[in-house]
Design a protein around this motif. Structure first.
Motif, short mmCIF file in Angstrom:
data_model
loop_
_atom_site.label_atom_id
_atom_site.label_comp_id
_atom_site.label_asym_id
_atom_site.label_seq_id
_atom_site.Cartn_x
_atom_site.Cartn_y
_atom_site.Cartn_z
N GLN A 43 0.87 -1.16 0.00
CA GLN A 43 0.00 0.00 0.00
C GLN A 43 0.91 1.22 0.00
OE1 GLN A 43 -2.33 0.03 3.55
NE2 GLN A 43 -4.21 0.57 2.50
N SER A 44 0.56 2.27 -0.72
CA SER A 44 1.38 3.48 -0.65
C SER A 44 1.20 4.10 0.74
CB SER A 44 0.98 4.46 -1.76
OG SER A 44 0.39 5.60 -1.24
N PRO A 45 2.19 4.92 1.19
CA PRO A 45 2.12 5.45 2.56
C PRO A 45 0.80 6.18 2.83
CG PRO A 45 4.14 6.17 1.47
CD PRO A 45 3.40 5.31 0.50
N GLY A 46 0.20 6.74 1.79
CA GLY A 46 -1.05 7.46 1.98
C GLY A 46 -2.28 6.53 1.94
N GLY A 47 -2.07 5.25 1.67
CA GLY A 47 -3.18 4.30 1.66
C GLY A 47 -3.70 4.00 0.26
N ASP A 48 -3.59 4.94 -0.64
CA ASP A 48 -4.05 4.82 -2.02
C ASP A 48 -2.95 5.42 -2.89
OD1 ASP A 48 -5.53 4.58 -4.27
OD2 ASP A 48 -7.03 6.08 -3.78
N PRO A 49 -2.45 4.77 -3.91
CA PRO A 49 -2.84 3.52 -4.57
C PRO A 49 -2.28 2.25 -3.90
CG PRO A 49 -1.03 4.53 -5.74
CD PRO A 49 -1.39 5.48 -4.64
N LEU A 50 -2.67 1.11 -4.50
CA LEU A 50 -2.14 -0.18 -4.08
C LEU A 50 -1.23 -0.70 -5.20
CD1 LEU A 50 -5.43 -1.90 -2.81
CD2 LEU A 50 -3.62 -0.91 -1.39
N ARG A 62 -5.01 2.90 -8.57
CA ARG A 62 -5.77 3.61 -7.55
C ARG A 62 -6.96 2.76 -7.11
NH1 ARG A 62 -5.90 9.83 -9.91
NH2 ARG A 62 -3.80 10.40 -9.23
#
Lengths: 75, 459
Positions: A43-50, A62
């Protein structure tokens, strides 16, 4: 189950793509045809994208794109 | 024959009604075929240790993802800033020694004063400045950037930052075109071709200028030194790095805010889908990277700057030396711009330098120097300490240096970038907007900082 819901580390198998038009074409180009195995890698650090493992390549999608792919969980 | 063709076309038309279904079948069949072929002839070995996964576990993790990006940015800037200092001074000494030789040559030919002034004090000095100030940082920054590119790190940056760009209504690849902008904004604008959706491509083009390009980094680095000098924090390259890194992060934040505003107003729409490949890391081919970045990028950009700096040096010398009513043309224009400049915490000469620097950002500081020096030509400056002395003597404070940095980050793109935007968008309207948006933001920010500092009584 939707691809966007596949937890990190788990593998799924593509059942269907629910969107149409350009987006569907792009997903098909990546090789997401029914029966294809796909694994969520991170998962990217921000949660989105995968990031997914699709046919040996690491591809980031995304969440709203990944939610257009129906999958079946593979044990 | 022609009948057959008509029937085939008719059949194709019928099939295209169920376009998706047919395409699905075609693609599935192609992949099936490719898979069976590949399974016959390709043998894949599982590596003993998956380094890519290990590295990505750190570089894209929740805990270390953003800190590692910032640390890397600061490290690259630190190497550039501290490494460029000495060679810059040596080059300046060498080139200005060459000027003395040139002057003697002109004298021995009995050349008229104006010719010597125009060619030696105008053209040659401007060139010498641009080369000695720009070449060393570029020769360090470009190879480092190319190394990161070669390693495969840039897609990870896009992966980490995409969440922000998505919230800003922008395309995920904008993180990539933005990174290209660090090298050269014109190149960054061309790179926006990788974004298919016209709406998102325009957003990426209009905001590319908010990251400082290589033509502006030397200005930012020089100004950060002067800022710290004015704050009596001399010689700390660590603080200079933090300051420039802070500006870069601020530029990225403004990129996101403006993208958000554009996608809510002029360029309404929802973000389109995108797929980003995170390719395997590759050990970079160091020698090749250095050669390629020196010849393809450094010398290319330097040559462009030189082509612009030579005529600009001549024009600036002319403006500084043609006197009307006891004041040079440069002085007259600077006087007109003085009220606005003063309100922005700058002065008329600085604003004029930014306007004359439209062809290339690299020549802004040389023009400021010409404006300040009564002789009407640039002083011989051996490195940054001498520059700092001169500027402080001309009434600069830390506010001037800070606002100079801010306006350098936030003003109209250079001429080359504007022409590139015109070419890419096919529209003067968007080109004008690309110049107006950053200039208005920069003017507002500078006024806020200057008036704020005055209000609080810091300056």
């Amino acid at each position: 189950m939707l691809l966007s819901q596949l937890p990190v580390g788990k593998t799924g198998e593509v059942v269907a793509i629910t969107c149409s038009g350009l987006m569907r074409r792009r997903l098909l180009d990546l090789g997401l045809v029914p029966g294809t195995k796909i694994q969520t890698l991170r998962q990217s650090p921000g949660g989105d994208p995968l990031a997914f493992n699709i046919r040996g390549a690491v591809i980031a999608l995304r969440l709203d794109t990944a939610s257009q792919v129906k999958i079946r969980l593979v044990k | 024959m022609s009948v057959d063709l008509g029937r085939i076309l008719q059949r194709a038309q019928d099939l295209s009604c169920g376009e998706d279904a047919v395409r699905d079948k075609v693609v599935a069949r192609i992949y099936q075929e490719a898979e069976s072929l590949a399974s016959e002839v390709v043998m894949a070995e599982k590596p003993a240790r998956d380094w890519d996964t290990l590295i990505d576990d750190v570089l894209t993790s929740k805990r270390f993802g953003y800190p590692s990006m910032l640390a890397l940015l600061a490290f690259v800037l630190w190497l550039t800033i501290s490494g460029a200092n000495l060679p810059s001074q040596l080059l300046a000494r060498l080139l200005f020694a060459g000027e003395e030789g040139l002057s003697r040559l002109f004298l021995s030919f009995g050349a008229p004063d104006w010719l010597h002034g125009l060619l030696v004090l105008g053209v040659y000095r401007c060139l010498a400045w641009v080369v000695s100030v720009m070449l060393p940082p570029m020769a360090i920054f470009f190879p480092l950037f190319t190394l990161l590119e070669d390693l495969g790190y840039l897609p990870r940056v896009a992966f980490n930052l995409d969440g922000f760009f998505q919230k800003a209504g922008a395309h995920g690849k904008q993180a990539l075109t933005m990174s290209m902008g660090f090298g050269c904004n014109a190149a960054g604008v061309i790179a926006c071709r990788i974004i298919e959706s016209p709406r998102e491509r325009l957003i990426a083009i209009l905001t590319n200028n908010f990251v400082p390009c290589n033509g502006r980094f030397p200005t930012l680095i020089a100004m950060s030194n002067i800022f710290l000098g004015a704050m009596a924090l001399n010689g700390s390259s660590f603080l200079a790095v933090l300051l420039v890194a802070g500006l870069v992060v601020g530029g990225i934040a403004i990129t996101l805010v403006v993208s958000r505003l554009l996608s809510a107003t002029l360029l309404k729409g929802i973000p389109s889908h995108f797929a980003l490949e995170l390719p395997p890391y590759r050990p970079p081919q160091v020698l090749q990277v250095i050669l390629r970045s020196v010849f393809d990028r450094t010398l290319f950009v330097l040559w462009r700057a030189v082509k612009v700096a030579a005529p600009a040096g001549a024009v600036a010398w002319g403006l500084a030396n043609i006197h009307v009513d006891g004041l040079s043309l440069l002085g007259h224009t600077a006087q007109v711009l003085e009220p606005l400049g003063a309100a922005m915490g700058l002065d008329g000469v600085i604003l004029l330098a930014f306007i004359l620097g439209l062809p290339a950002n690299e020549i802004v500081i040389p023009i400021i120097l010409m404006g300040y020096l009564s002789a009407g030509a640039m002083l011989e400056l051996e490195g940054l300490p001498a520059l700092r002395e001169l500027l402080l003597a001309n009434g600069w404070t830390w506010v001037t240096a800070l606002n100079m940095m801010l306006f350098s980050l936030l003003h109209f793109p250079c001429g080359t970038t504007l022409l590139t935007i015109r070419k890419e968008t096919q529209s003067w309207k968007w080109t004008l907007l690309a110049a107006l948006i950053p200039t208005l933001i920069g003017t507002a920010v500078c006024i806020l900082v200057a008036q704020g500092a005055r209000l609080v009584g810091l300056a």
